[in-house]
Write a protein that holds these residues in place. Structure first.
Motif, PDB file in Angstrom:
ATOM      1  N   VAL A 113      14.349   8.705  27.230  1.00 42.85           N
ATOM      2  CA  VAL A 113      14.364   9.918  28.049  1.00 42.85           C
ATOM      3  C   VAL A 113      15.793  10.422  28.239  1.00 42.85           C
ATOM      4  CG1 VAL A 113      13.916  10.845  30.367  1.00 42.85           C
ATOM      5  CG2 VAL A 113      12.206   9.400  29.249  1.00 42.85           C
ATOM      6  N   LEU A 114      16.709   9.499  28.520  1.00 42.17           N
ATOM      7  CA  LEU A 114      18.102   9.900  28.747  1.00 42.17           C
ATOM      8  C   LEU A 114      18.750  10.416  27.464  1.00 42.17           C
ATOM      9  CD1 LEU A 114      19.300   7.014  31.110  1.00 42.17           C
ATOM     10  CD2 LEU A 114      18.646   9.344  31.724  1.00 42.17           C
ATOM     11  N   GLN A 115      18.450   9.769  26.341  1.00 44.47           N
ATOM     12  CA  GLN A 115      19.026  10.227  25.081  1.00 44.47           C
ATOM     13  C   GLN A 115      18.526  11.621  24.709  1.00 44.47           C
ATOM     14  OE1 GLN A 115      17.910   6.947  22.542  1.00 44.47           O
ATOM     15  NE2 GLN A 115      19.931   5.955  22.724  1.00 44.47           N
ATOM     16  N   ASP A 116      17.205  11.861  24.927  1.00 46.03           N
ATOM     17  CA  ASP A 116      16.665  13.206  24.678  1.00 46.03           C
ATOM     18  C   ASP A 116      17.329  14.231  25.588  1.00 46.03           C
ATOM     19  OD1 ASP A 116      15.025  12.234  22.735  1.00 46.03           O
ATOM     20  OD2 ASP A 116      13.216  12.163  24.000  1.00 46.03           O
ATOM     21  N   ALA A 117      17.487  13.864  26.853  1.00 46.57           N
ATOM     22  CA  ALA A 117      18.101  14.782  27.804  1.00 46.57           C
ATOM     23  C   ALA A 117      19.543  15.089  27.406  1.00 46.57           C
ATOM     24  CB  ALA A 117      18.060  14.188  29.211  1.00 46.57           C
ATOM     25  N   TYR A 118      20.261  14.043  26.991  1.00 46.23           N
ATOM     26  CA  TYR A 118      21.651  14.260  26.547  1.00 46.23           C
ATOM     27  C   TYR A 118      21.692  15.171  25.326  1.00 46.23           C
ATOM     28  CZ  TYR A 118      26.225  13.549  24.508  1.00 46.23           C
ATOM     29  OH  TYR A 118      27.453  13.772  23.958  1.00 46.23           O
ATOM     30  N   PHE A 119      20.779  14.949  24.385  1.00 48.61           N
ATOM     31  CA  PHE A 119      20.758  15.757  23.166  1.00 48.61           C
ATOM     32  C   PHE A 119      20.611  17.243  23.504  1.00 48.61           C
ATOM     33  CE2 PHE A 119      18.145  18.029  20.064  1.00 48.61           C
ATOM     34  CZ  PHE A 119      18.952  17.955  18.936  1.00 48.61           C
ATOM     35  N   TYR A 120      19.658  17.564  24.375  1.00 48.76           N
ATOM     36  CA  TYR A 120      19.425  18.968  24.708  1.00 48.76           C
ATOM     37  C   TYR A 120      20.591  19.549  25.515  1.00 48.76           C
ATOM     38  CZ  TYR A 120      14.672  18.697  22.925  1.00 48.76           C
ATOM     39  OH  TYR A 120      13.578  18.564  22.116  1.00 48.76           O
ATOM     40  N   ALA A 121      21.161  18.738  26.397  1.00 49.86           N
ATOM     41  CA  ALA A 121      22.303  19.218  27.174  1.00 49.86           C
ATOM     42  C   ALA A 121      23.501  19.470  26.266  1.00 49.86           C
ATOM     43  CB  ALA A 121      22.650  18.216  28.262  1.00 49.86           C
ATOM     44  N   ASP A 122      23.736  18.534  25.339  1.00 48.76           N
ATOM     45  CA  ASP A 122      24.840  18.688  24.398  1.00 48.76           C
ATOM     46  C   ASP A 122      24.624  19.913  23.509  1.00 48.76           C
ATOM     47  OD1 ASP A 122      27.237  17.291  22.936  1.00 48.76           O
ATOM     48  OD2 ASP A 122      25.797  17.802  21.352  1.00 48.76           O
ATOM     49  N   ASP A 123      23.393  20.094  23.039  1.00 50.25           N
ATOM     50  CA  ASP A 123      23.073  21.250  22.206  1.00 50.25           C
ATOM     51  C   ASP A 123      23.291  22.547  22.974  1.00 50.25           C
ATOM     52  OD1 ASP A 123      21.513  22.427  19.748  1.00 50.25           O
ATOM     53  OD2 ASP A 123      20.511  23.243  21.525  1.00 50.25           O
ATOM     54  N   ALA A 124      22.905  22.553  24.258  1.00 49.89           N
ATOM     55  CA  ALA A 124      23.042  23.769  25.063  1.00 49.89           C
ATOM     56  C   ALA A 124      24.501  24.160  25.258  1.00 49.89           C
ATOM     57  CB  ALA A 124      22.376  23.555  26.425  1.00 49.89           C
ATOM     58  N   SER A 177      11.660  15.969  32.638  1.00 55.31           N
ATOM     59  CA  SER A 177      11.359  14.664  32.033  1.00 55.31           C
ATOM     60  C   SER A 177      12.020  13.539  32.821  1.00 55.31           C
ATOM     61  CB  SER A 177      11.828  14.644  30.579  1.00 55.31           C
ATOM     62  OG  SER A 177      11.141  15.604  29.806  1.00 55.31           O
ATOM     63  N   VAL A 178      13.277  13.742  33.209  1.00 54.74           N
ATOM     64  CA  VAL A 178      13.984  12.706  33.982  1.00 54.74           C
ATOM     65  C   VAL A 178      13.309  12.524  35.344  1.00 54.74           C
ATOM     66  CG1 VAL A 178      16.168  12.106  35.092  1.00 54.74           C
ATOM     67  CG2 VAL A 178      16.165  13.089  32.791  1.00 54.74           C
ATOM     68  N   ASN A 179      12.958  13.649  35.976  1.00 57.16           N
ATOM     69  CA  ASN A 179      12.260  13.558  37.266  1.00 57.16           C
ATOM     70  C   ASN A 179      10.937  12.810  37.125  1.00 57.16           C
ATOM     71  OD1 ASN A 179      13.870  14.693  39.317  1.00 57.16           O
ATOM     72  ND2 ASN A 179      13.454  16.757  38.588  1.00 57.16           N
TER      73      ASN A 179
END
Length: 585
Positions: free
Chosen positions: A185-196, A316-318
């Motif tokens: 979950v954290l890796q997916d969240a990081y990926f989208y944040a980094d992409d943004a 997702s994190v929530n």
């Protein structure tokens, strides 16, 4: 002189006219020939009734507009206009997943408290039975029963220990499985944040990793500063986010739980930083200058996609956070239940062994006193647990009430007449979005003038015709409601009444115009004359009776019931058969 002569003639004519009027009046008062030529009626016995006629409108007996008691985003709409629904059916609901979780946890709490109550009840009953046995003494057969009870209690204790061990293993396994998904979950969240931050918004900034500046002119200073500062903060948040993820164990075990939970909380902080940056950057596009329409559209599309991905990551994190919290509560309840069962089994074994010892030794005053104390303690525990059950039920009732504020239920069987809500839109508290009416049963609502309201009372029968079917089709009805307060219509005081049809009829439809004739009080066999025969004079009521010789006699009368046909009851002064003069209306 001509003018004076003219005025004298005018005065003379006026005097003559007045004199003639006086003479005519004297003749009439003395029963002159005018009386014999006057119109008259005969006072006689009649049946008088009061009837009130009004026009009203057909309405459903039940007609209601419904709204959520609290505001929120509409999650589901289950009905459309024209749908038939039943009482208690769910019509719509706003987002309430958290409330449902609260209700679920509270329900589990109630079950746990009830289980403990049953255990305390069993302990109390056992102590009461033991005290009775001590006082009565035990036979050989009874001693065998106590020995069996000890054996059974020992087996139950073993089972309770196994159950607690299994509950602990399952709790640890379930929680460890949840922790195993945190890293993904954290890796997916990081990926989208980094992409943004580093891809989607990169074309909008220059000098991204130094002192970033927007590559276009912005007319709103606050959003410009927020975006540029947010780019710096987002870069730091991404670096920190990456470091935290890299520090996490690839195959977490149960003891890694606190670290993983802290990482989830920290991730929310980083994601919120990125979301704030995207919000400011989006706002700069609303105040941009010098960009072509094509470039502006491209920038907005990139920012909107980035915001959507980041918001999805936050959700997702929530969700993972909520899942972990729920699992921990579930584990706590399960372990508490198993522990309580173990304690109960231990107590049961101890009680069984003590009972056997007491039975074998025979009851002594001291043993009886001790058992009485045990019974008092068991009673105190039971009463305390009763309070625990009540508290758990109160919590469940509170959470259930909060959940019900997010749901619209059908209050009765009927048909949906209006549905204004849309899934995904926000609904304000107490703003109606669904209307419905009952089917089959209809009422007529009408307004009665102040002069007639005293003639109307609940329970009175009425006949109703509907404009849609003409006067030949008559429906029976009864008055069921008369409003106390007035309703002013066009400056006139009226009073609202309601009537129910005696029978349901498929011809009746909501909104039809109804002509209502209400049958009021009836008096039979009373002396009555037309109301226009009665005159008021000197504080009394009088009639002129025509005598046989053609003269008239003034008679004072008292009146009573007034009929709807213009006749009035004479309660004294006339006995019937008199000829009474009529006066012009």
């Amino acid at each position: 002189m001509a003018v004076k002569d003219f005025l004298k003639k005018k005065v003379t004519l006026a005097v003559i006219g007045v004199t003639l009027l006086v003479i005519l009046g004297i003749v009439w008062m003395n029963g002159g020939s005018n009386a014999t030529a006057a119109q008259f009626t005969v006072a006689e016995k009649k049946d008088l009734k009061q009837e009130v006629s009004v026009t009203g409108t057909v309405n459903p007996v039940q007609d209601v507009e419904m709204a959520f008691e609290t505001g929120g985003k509409i999650q589901n709409i289950y009905v459309e206009s024209g749908d038939s629904v039943y009482r208690g059916q769910i019509l719509a609901e706003i987002e309430n997943d958290n409330l449902r979780s609260q209700v679920s946890r509270a329900s589990a709490g109630v079950r746990a408290e009830n289980a403990r109550f049953m255990q305390y009840q069993a302990a109390y009953d056992a102590e009461a039975s033991r005290l009775a046995d001590l006082r009565n003494g035990a036979s050989q057969e009874e001693l065998q029963v106590y020995e069996t009870a000890v054996s059974n209690a020992g087996a139950a204790l073993t089972n309770a220990r196994d159950t607690l061990t299994n509950a602990e293993d399952k709790a640890n396994s379930d929680l460890e499985n949840l922790y195993g998904g945190v890293l993904d979950v954290l890796q997916d969240a990081y990926f989208y944040a980094d992409d943004a931050v580093r891809l989607q918004t990169d074309p909008l900034f220059s000098n991204d990793y130094g002192d970033p500046e927007l590559v276009f002119t912005v007319t709103d200073y606050a959003s410009e500063q927020g975006a540029e500062k947010g780019r710096i903060l987002s870069e730091k948040a991404l670096n920190d986010f990456k470091d935290e993820i890299d520090a996490l164990p690839l195959d977490p075990i149960l003891s890694d739980g606190p670290v993983l939970e802290a990482a989830l909380e920290s991730a929310l902080t980083h994601l919120n930083t990125v979301r704030d940056f995207l919000d400011f950057t989006s706002e700069t596009l609303n105040h941009s200058a010098g960009l072509t329409d094509s470039t502006l559209a491209t920038y907005k599309t990139a920012i909107n996609a980035a915001r959507l991905n980041v918001n999805t990551s936050i959700e997702s994190v929530n969700n993972k956070n909520q899942a972990v919290a729920t699992q921990k509560i579930t584990n706590t309840v399960a372990l508490q239940t198993a522990t309580t069962a173990l304690n109960s089994a231990e107590n049961s074994l101890a009680t069984a062994e003590a009972n056997l010892t007491l039975e074998e030794a025979g009851a002594t005053p001291e043993a009886i006193a001790e058992e009485e104390a045990n019974l008092a303690g068991a009673k105190a525990n039971l009463e305390m647990q009763e309070a625990g059950v009540s508290e758990a039920n109160a919590s469940l009732a509170e959470y259930t009430a909060n959940l019900n504020k997010t749901i619209i239920y059908a209050p009765f069987d009927g048909v949906i007449t209006k549905q204004d809500g849309k899934e995904g839109e926000s609904a304000s508290a107490l703003t109606p979005i669904i209307s419905m009416m009952s089917t089959g049963a209809y009422e007529v609502e009408a307004f009665v003038a102040e002069a007639d309201i005293a003639k109307v009372a609940t329970g009175m029968s009425a006949e109703i015709t509907l404009d849609a079917y003409g006067s030949d089709t008559v429906f029976a009805a009864k008055v069921v409601f008369v409003e106390i307060g007035e309703t002013v219509i066009d400056g006139v005081s009226t009073y609202k009444i309601k009537l129910y049809f005696d029978e349901e009829n498929d011809k009746i439809r909501s909104g039809m115009t109804a002509n209502v004739d209400i049958s009021g009080e009836v008096k039979t066999g009373v002396i009555a004359i037309p109301q226009r025969s009665v005159i008021r004079k000197d504080g009394g009521k009088f009639v002129q009776v025509l005598l046989d010789d053609g003269s008239t006699k003034e008679v004072q009368v008292e009146t009573g019931f007034r009929g709807s046909d213009g006749y009035i009851e004479i309660t004294s002064g006339l006995i019937g058969g008199e000829k009474v003069l009529l006066y012009s209306e």
